[in-house]
Design a protein around this motif. Structure first.
Motif, PDB file in Angstrom:
ATOM      1  N   TYR A  91       0.835  -1.200   0.000  1.00 14.78           N
ATOM      2  CA  TYR A  91       0.000   0.000   0.000  1.00 14.78           C
ATOM      3  C   TYR A  91       0.874   1.257   0.000  1.00 14.78           C
ATOM      4  O   TYR A  91       1.312   1.714   1.063  1.00 14.78           O
ATOM      5  CB  TYR A  91      -0.931  -0.003   1.222  1.00 14.78           C
ATOM      6  N   PRO A  92       1.145   1.821  -1.186  1.00 19.05           N
ATOM      7  CA  PRO A  92       1.992   3.013  -1.256  1.00 19.05           C
ATOM      8  C   PRO A  92       1.476   4.185  -0.431  1.00 19.05           C
ATOM      9  O   PRO A  92       2.267   5.025   0.004  1.00 19.05           O
ATOM     10  CB  PRO A  92       1.988   3.344  -2.761  1.00 19.05           C
ATOM     11  N   ALA A 106       4.782   9.009  -8.426  1.00 19.47           N
ATOM     12  CA  ALA A 106       5.791   9.426  -7.439  1.00 19.47           C
ATOM     13  C   ALA A 106       5.599   8.665  -6.133  1.00 19.47           C
ATOM     14  O   ALA A 106       6.585   8.293  -5.465  1.00 19.47           O
ATOM     15  CB  ALA A 106       5.694  10.932  -7.204  1.00 19.47           C
ATOM     16  N   LYS A 107       4.347   8.419  -5.773  1.00 10.93           N
ATOM     17  CA  LYS A 107       4.088   7.669  -4.543  1.00 10.93           C
ATOM     18  C   LYS A 107       4.551   6.226  -4.682  1.00 10.93           C
ATOM     19  O   LYS A 107       5.026   5.622  -3.709  1.00 10.93           O
ATOM     20  CB  LYS A 107       2.604   7.741  -4.189  1.00 10.93           C
ATOM     21  N   PHE A 108       4.427   5.669  -5.879  1.00 15.62           N
ATOM     22  CA  PHE A 108       4.935   4.315  -6.099  1.00 15.62           C
ATOM     23  C   PHE A 108       6.450   4.278  -5.964  1.00 15.62           C
ATOM     24  O   PHE A 108       7.002   3.414  -5.269  1.00 15.62           O
ATOM     25  CB  PHE A 108       4.519   3.800  -7.477  1.00 15.62           C
ATOM     26  N   PHE A 109       7.141   5.190  -6.623  1.00 11.27           N
ATOM     27  CA  PHE A 109       8.597   5.188  -6.570  1.00 11.27           C
ATOM     28  C   PHE A 109       9.096   5.415  -5.142  1.00 11.27           C
ATOM     29  O   PHE A 109      10.071   4.791  -4.701  1.00 11.27           O
ATOM     30  CB  PHE A 109       9.166   6.245  -7.520  1.00 11.27           C
ATOM     31  N   ASN A 110       8.425   6.307  -4.399  1.00 10.51           N
ATOM     32  CA  ASN A 110       8.798   6.531  -3.001  1.00 10.51           C
ATOM     33  C   ASN A 110       8.571   5.273  -2.166  1.00 10.51           C
ATOM     34  O   ASN A 110       9.355   4.947  -1.264  1.00 10.51           O
ATOM     35  CB  ASN A 110       7.999   7.694  -2.408  1.00 10.51           C
ATOM     36  N   PHE A 111       7.490   4.569  -2.473  1.00 13.61           N
ATOM     37  CA  PHE A 111       7.169   3.331  -1.770  1.00 13.61           C
ATOM     38  C   PHE A 111       8.243   2.279  -2.024  1.00 13.61           C
ATOM     39  O   PHE A 111       8.692   1.593  -1.093  1.00 13.61           O
ATOM     40  CB  PHE A 111       5.803   2.833  -2.234  1.00 13.61           C
ATOM     41  N   ASP A 113      11.354   2.817  -2.805  1.00 16.56           N
ATOM     42  CA  ASP A 113      12.557   3.225  -2.067  1.00 16.56           C
ATOM     43  C   ASP A 113      12.432   2.884  -0.583  1.00 16.56           C
ATOM     44  O   ASP A 113      13.395   2.413   0.037  1.00 16.56           O
ATOM     45  CB  ASP A 113      12.794   4.728  -2.232  1.00 16.56           C
ATOM     46  N   ALA A 114      11.250   3.126  -0.020  1.00 17.35           N
ATOM     47  CA  ALA A 114      11.028   2.828   1.402  1.00 17.35           C
ATOM     48  C   ALA A 114      11.141   1.335   1.663  1.00 17.35           C
ATOM     49  O   ALA A 114      11.701   0.905   2.680  1.00 17.35           O
ATOM     50  CB  ALA A 114       9.669   3.356   1.843  1.00 17.35           C
ATOM     51  N   CYS A 115      10.607   0.525   0.754  1.00 16.82           N
ATOM     52  CA  CYS A 115      10.711  -0.926   0.903  1.00 16.82           C
ATOM     53  C   CYS A 115      12.163  -1.376   0.851  1.00 16.82           C
ATOM     54  O   CYS A 115      12.605  -2.197   1.678  1.00 16.82           O
ATOM     55  CB  CYS A 115       9.921  -1.627  -0.195  1.00 16.82           C
ATOM     56  N   ILE A 155      13.437  -5.017   2.005  1.00 13.69           N
ATOM     57  CA  ILE A 155      12.476  -5.761   1.180  1.00 13.69           C
ATOM     58  C   ILE A 155      13.006  -5.735  -0.244  1.00 13.69           C
ATOM     59  O   ILE A 155      13.012  -4.694  -0.896  1.00 13.69           O
ATOM     60  CB  ILE A 155      11.072  -5.137   1.265  1.00 13.69           C
ATOM     61  N   THR A 156      13.451  -6.888  -0.736  1.00  8.03           N
ATOM     62  CA  THR A 156      14.154  -6.926  -2.018  1.00  8.03           C
ATOM     63  C   THR A 156      13.362  -7.581  -3.137  1.00  8.03           C
ATOM     64  O   THR A 156      13.822  -7.619  -4.271  1.00  8.03           O
ATOM     65  CB  THR A 156      15.490  -7.678  -1.865  1.00  8.03           C
ATOM     66  N   VAL A 157      12.159  -8.110  -2.844  1.00 10.13           N
ATOM     67  CA  VAL A 157      11.383  -8.822  -3.864  1.00 10.13           C
ATOM     68  C   VAL A 157      10.837  -7.834  -4.902  1.00 10.13           C
ATOM     69  O   VAL A 157      10.728  -6.625  -4.635  1.00 10.13           O
ATOM     70  CB  VAL A 157      10.216  -9.607  -3.214  1.00 10.13           C
ATOM     71  N   PRO A 158      10.491  -8.314  -6.105  1.00 13.30           N
ATOM     72  CA  PRO A 158       9.901  -7.422  -7.116  1.00 13.30           C
ATOM     73  C   PRO A 158       8.625  -6.753  -6.600  1.00 13.30           C
ATOM     74  O   PRO A 158       7.843  -7.366  -5.858  1.00 13.30           O
ATOM     75  CB  PRO A 158       9.591  -8.368  -8.281  1.00 13.30           C
ATOM     76  N   ILE A 159       8.437  -5.503  -6.999  1.00 13.20           N
ATOM     77  CA  ILE A 159       7.245  -4.738  -6.598  1.00 13.20           C
ATOM     78  C   ILE A 159       6.517  -4.308  -7.867  1.00 13.20           C
ATOM     79  O   ILE A 159       7.086  -3.608  -8.707  1.00 13.20           O
ATOM     80  CB  ILE A 159       7.615  -3.531  -5.732  1.00 13.20           C
TER      81      ILE A 159
END
Length: 319
Positions: A181-182, A218-223, A225-227, A232-236
């Motif tokens: 959830y971004p 932008a919220k996805f890309f920030n999410f 980065d936060a992961c 958290i290294t799995v594909p998003i």
């Protein structure tokens, strides 16, 4: 098509296309579902998700003047639809597995059936709250969090059954994704707490993450980065939903607790009917998908329910 969705997403490949469908309402034919899918097959979907929902409760009058609660599934058949899609179209089918009203043994029964069918891709979710309820409830012998459900699937892979007995490990284990959830889950205290819950789902065995619908890249890309900063290294995978009606302009922010970007909101406020909303929705999603594809995301997942025509228009321009 022998590799799992998780294995596919972890390989080098052009940005893939996937979408999500609903099983037919109880008693309805699957033909309309087939027609919707066939409109999107030209874009070579890497996989197709099949949603499921918890039981709905209605109250029926009794002869003594009282009422009795009756529970039923409005859209049964997720497992059967997954099997039908794989056999009919030779695509990866990804049924959703939820906590909802299911006991651990009922969840195990679903896993056994899916394993027999050779369907070993899943999306593991907590699921929605009961209709007209402000809190999430689950079966007394079920799960209240997706991380717990993920742990059951992982144990089942090892041959550990719901009652604690042990069997042989699965020859072909289940692999599964989970939701992210971004803009944070509506029930999380803040985004950091929500990321802790997401990390727990990944640690429980999730191989990839699919996001809630986003309208602001932008919220996805920030999410992402936060992961990554949390380990958290799995594909998003970003999830997109084309807007199709005036009703959605207030419904989606209310139900899914998301914000529409100012630029999109300005365009939508000029719309006077659903046709105009649909046009704006397609153009906005094309812009989003173009940027996401350019950034090299492994896949873009489209929430296609009630928006098949729009998704086809977008995919035609992106893929």
């Amino acid at each position: 098509m022998s590799e799992s969705v998780a294995e596919f997403l972890a390989t080098e490949h052009p940005t893939a296309f996937s979408f999500e469908i609903l099983p037919p309402v109880r008693g309805k034919s699957i033909e309309s579902t087939y027609r919707n899918i066939e409109r999107l097959l030209d874009f070579a979907p890497a996989y197709i998700n099949i949603t499921t929902h918890r039981n709905e409760v209605s109250y029926r009058p009794t002869p003594d003047g009282g009422f009795v609660a009756v529970s039923n599934r409005r859209r049964p058949g997720t497992v059967a639809v997954a099997a039908a899609l794989r056999e009919r179209y030779h695509v990866r089918a990804v049924p959703h597995l939820i906590c909802g009203d299911f006991s651990r043994s009922e969840i195990e029964d679903q896993l056994i059936d899916l394993s027999y069918l050779g369907i070993t891709d899943l999306l593991v979710l907590r699921g929605d709250r009961p209709k007209n309820s402000h809190i999430f409830t689950s079966h007394a012998d079920g799960h209240t969090h997706a991380a717990e459900l993920a742990a059951q699937v992982t144990r089942f892979n090892r041959g550990v059954m719901a009652d604690g007995s042990e069997s042989d490990p699965l020859t072909v284990p289940f692999t599964f994704g989970v939701a992210g959830y971004p803009e944070k889950h509506e029930e999380a205290m803040n985004l950091n707490v929500d990321l802790d819950h997401l990390k727990a789902k990944v640690d429980a065995g999730a191989s990839y993450i699919v996001t809630q619908m986003i309208f602001d890249n932008a919220k996805f890309f920030n999410f992402v980065d936060a992961c990554r900063s949390r380990g958290i290294t799995v594909p998003i995978i970003p999830g997109l939903k084309p807007l199709t009606s005036l009703r959605q302009l207030s419904m989606l922010p209310r139900i899914f607790h998301i914000d529409l970007p100012d630029e999109l909101a300005r365009e939508l406020r000029r719309c006077t009917d659903d046709t105009q909303v649909k046009q704006v929705g397609v153009e906005w999603a094309v812009s989003q998908a173009s940027e996401l594809k350019e950034s090299g995301v492994p896949s873009i997942h489209f929430y296609a329910m009630s928006a098949v025509e729009s998704v086809a228009s977008i995919a035609r321009r992106i893929y």
